[in-house]
Design a protein around this motif. Structure first.
Motif, PDB file in Angstrom:
ATOM      1  N   UNK A   1      -4.645   4.518   0.018  1.00 23.41           N
ATOM      2  CA  UNK A   1      -4.124   3.844   0.416  1.00 23.41           C
ATOM      3  C   UNK A   1      -3.564   2.841   0.442  1.00 23.41           C
ATOM      4  N   UNK A   2      -3.794   1.951  -0.002  1.00 20.79           N
ATOM      5  CA  UNK A   2      -3.549   0.271   0.903  1.00 20.79           C
ATOM      6  C   UNK A   2      -2.294  -0.063   0.508  1.00 20.79           C
TER       7      UNK A   2
ATOM      8  N   UNK B   1       6.247   0.844   0.652  1.00 20.43           N
ATOM      9  CA  UNK B   1       6.253  -0.629   0.345  1.00 20.43           C
ATOM     10  C   UNK B   1       6.603   0.227  -1.705  1.00 20.43           C
ATOM     11  N   UNK B   2       6.948  -0.577  -2.391  1.00 22.04           N
ATOM     12  CA  UNK B   2       6.935  -0.051  -3.770  1.00 22.04           C
ATOM     13  C   UNK B   2       5.075   0.083  -4.544  1.00 22.04           C
ATOM     14  N   UNK B   3       5.154   1.047  -5.434  1.00 23.68           N
ATOM     15  CA  UNK B   3       3.997   1.597  -5.292  1.00 23.68           C
ATOM     16  C   UNK B   3       3.223   1.066  -6.769  1.00 23.68           C
ATOM     17  N   UNK B   4       2.328   0.430  -6.646  1.00 23.38           N
ATOM     18  CA  UNK B   4       0.986   0.731  -7.559  1.00 23.38           C
ATOM     19  C   UNK B   4       0.186   0.641  -7.818  1.00 23.38           C
ATOM     20  N   UNK B   5       0.038   1.439  -8.841  1.00 22.91           N
ATOM     21  CA  UNK B   5      -1.046   2.892  -9.189  1.00 22.91           C
ATOM     22  C   UNK B   5      -2.542   1.767  -9.799  1.00 22.91           C
ATOM     23  N   UNK B   6      -3.253   2.427  -9.302  1.00 25.97           N
ATOM     24  CA  UNK B   6      -4.820   1.678 -10.060  1.00 25.97           C
ATOM     25  C   UNK B   6      -6.013   2.220 -10.718  1.00 25.97           C
TER      26      UNK B   6
ATOM     27  N   UNK C   1       4.065  -4.172  -0.642  1.00 24.02           N
ATOM     28  CA  UNK C   1       3.368  -2.584  -1.504  1.00 24.02           C
ATOM     29  C   UNK C   1       2.689  -1.573  -1.386  1.00 24.02           C
ATOM     30  N   UNK C   2       2.627  -0.575  -1.944  1.00 22.71           N
ATOM     31  CA  UNK C   2       1.598   0.120  -1.651  1.00 22.71           C
ATOM     32  C   UNK C   2       0.498   0.522  -2.749  1.00 22.71           C
ATOM     33  N   UNK C   3      -0.448   0.630  -2.460  1.00 19.08           N
ATOM     34  CA  UNK C   3      -1.298   0.425  -3.171  1.00 19.08           C
ATOM     35  C   UNK C   3      -2.810   1.229  -3.320  1.00 19.08           C
ATOM     36  N   UNK C   4      -2.183   2.331  -4.522  1.00 14.86           N
ATOM     37  CA  UNK C   4      -2.706   3.587  -4.714  1.00 14.86           C
ATOM     38  C   UNK C   4      -3.897   3.430  -5.955  1.00 14.86           C
ATOM     39  N   UNK C   5      -5.015   4.154  -4.680  1.00 14.07           N
ATOM     40  CA  UNK C   5      -5.517   3.936  -6.559  1.00 14.07           C
ATOM     41  C   UNK C   5      -6.591   4.962  -6.551  1.00 14.07           C
TER      42      UNK C   5
END
Length: 262
Positions: A15-16, A21-26, A48-52
């Motif tokens: 998670x970066x 924040x609103x989540x964005x998933x990769x 934003x919350x970046x999840x991969x």
């Protein structure tokens, strides 16, 4: 290093950004791990919350014996997002990651509010083609197909750069069983009907010299979703987030902004 234990599978994730924040998933492609997005995420909007994550059989995630089903890969993503308490994410999927994205949106619309289908299709290749590839992999390992794979992944110019070696090594070091398992999952997948039934904002991204999922395939797939948009990145192959990270990030930023996600 974060591992989510989800039944019999442990998924490695990262998670970066803003944890609130609103989540964005990769979800990444066959033969790569979550480092696929390293150059793009720092260029995306702050806050934003970046999840991969590494799908099963890849990176640092569990690698059960093949074959895998697409349903299992979708369930893995579903369980991870439930584990993390994610709802209403923008889900960005590249190649097999884009197939997972389509299946997840069809199954759990509470998890996904918008889709980015990058270098993917509702159906990729034919069953016979994938069976031939799996037979070659069983006999000679990933190295037996690596030259052909890398030609589809990257433009000729990028293959002459120093950075190319790192991606070649990433491919060669993926677990063979995981690569085969995910290949078999792609082989059995046809999402034309469920994807055509989706009603959510969607963006398709293609690379003009993509040898795995050519622009026409990506356009045909994204056009199944009413009101969707399509963007072409010129001079990029199957992994435009690697070859053209600034352009890729700009396209994603425009889409995230248009959805009110920023």
């Amino acid at each position: 290093m974060k591992i989510a234990t989800l039944g019999e599978i442990g998924l490695h994730y990262r998670i970066d950004g803003n944890p609130d924040g609103a989540p964005v998933v990769f979800a990444n492609s066959l033969g790569t791990d979550l480092r696929l997005w390293d150059q793009v995420i720092p260029l995306l909007p702050k806050g934003l919350k970046y999840i991969r994550y590494d799908k099963r059989g890849h990176g640092l995630s569990s690698c059960p014996p093949a074959p895998y089903s697409m349903g299992a890969l979708i369930t893995d993503a579903e369980r991870l997002l439930d584990h993390l308490g994610v709802r209403d994410c923008v889900f960005v999927g590249l190649s097999i990651g884009g197939m997972i994205a389509q299946g997840l949106a069809a199954k759990r619309l509470d998890l996904v509010r918008a889709l980015v289908l990058s270098n993917t299709g509702a159906k990729i290749g034919t069953k016979d083609m994938w069976e031939d590839r799996v037979a070659t992999l069983r006999k000679g390992g990933i190295a037996a197909l690596s030259d052909a794979i890398l030609e589809r992944w990257f433009s000729e110019g990028f293959r002459q750069t120093d950075a190319f070696l790192g991606w070649e090594n990433m491919l060669l070091r993926q677990p063979l069983e995981g690569y085969i398992g995910c290949s078999q999952a792609i082989s059995g997948t046809d999402f034309y009907t469920p994807t055509a039934a989706l009603t959510l904002p969607a963006l398709g991204i293609a690379g003009s010299v993509d040898g795995s999922t050519p622009p026409d395939l990506v356009r045909e797939t994204i056009d199944l979703i009413k009101g969707s948009d399509f963007r072409l990145i010129k001079g990029a192959g199957h992994l435009p987030c690697v070859e053209k990270p600034e352009e890729y990030a700009a396209i994603l930023t425009d889409f995230l902004t248009a959805q009110g996600h920023v």
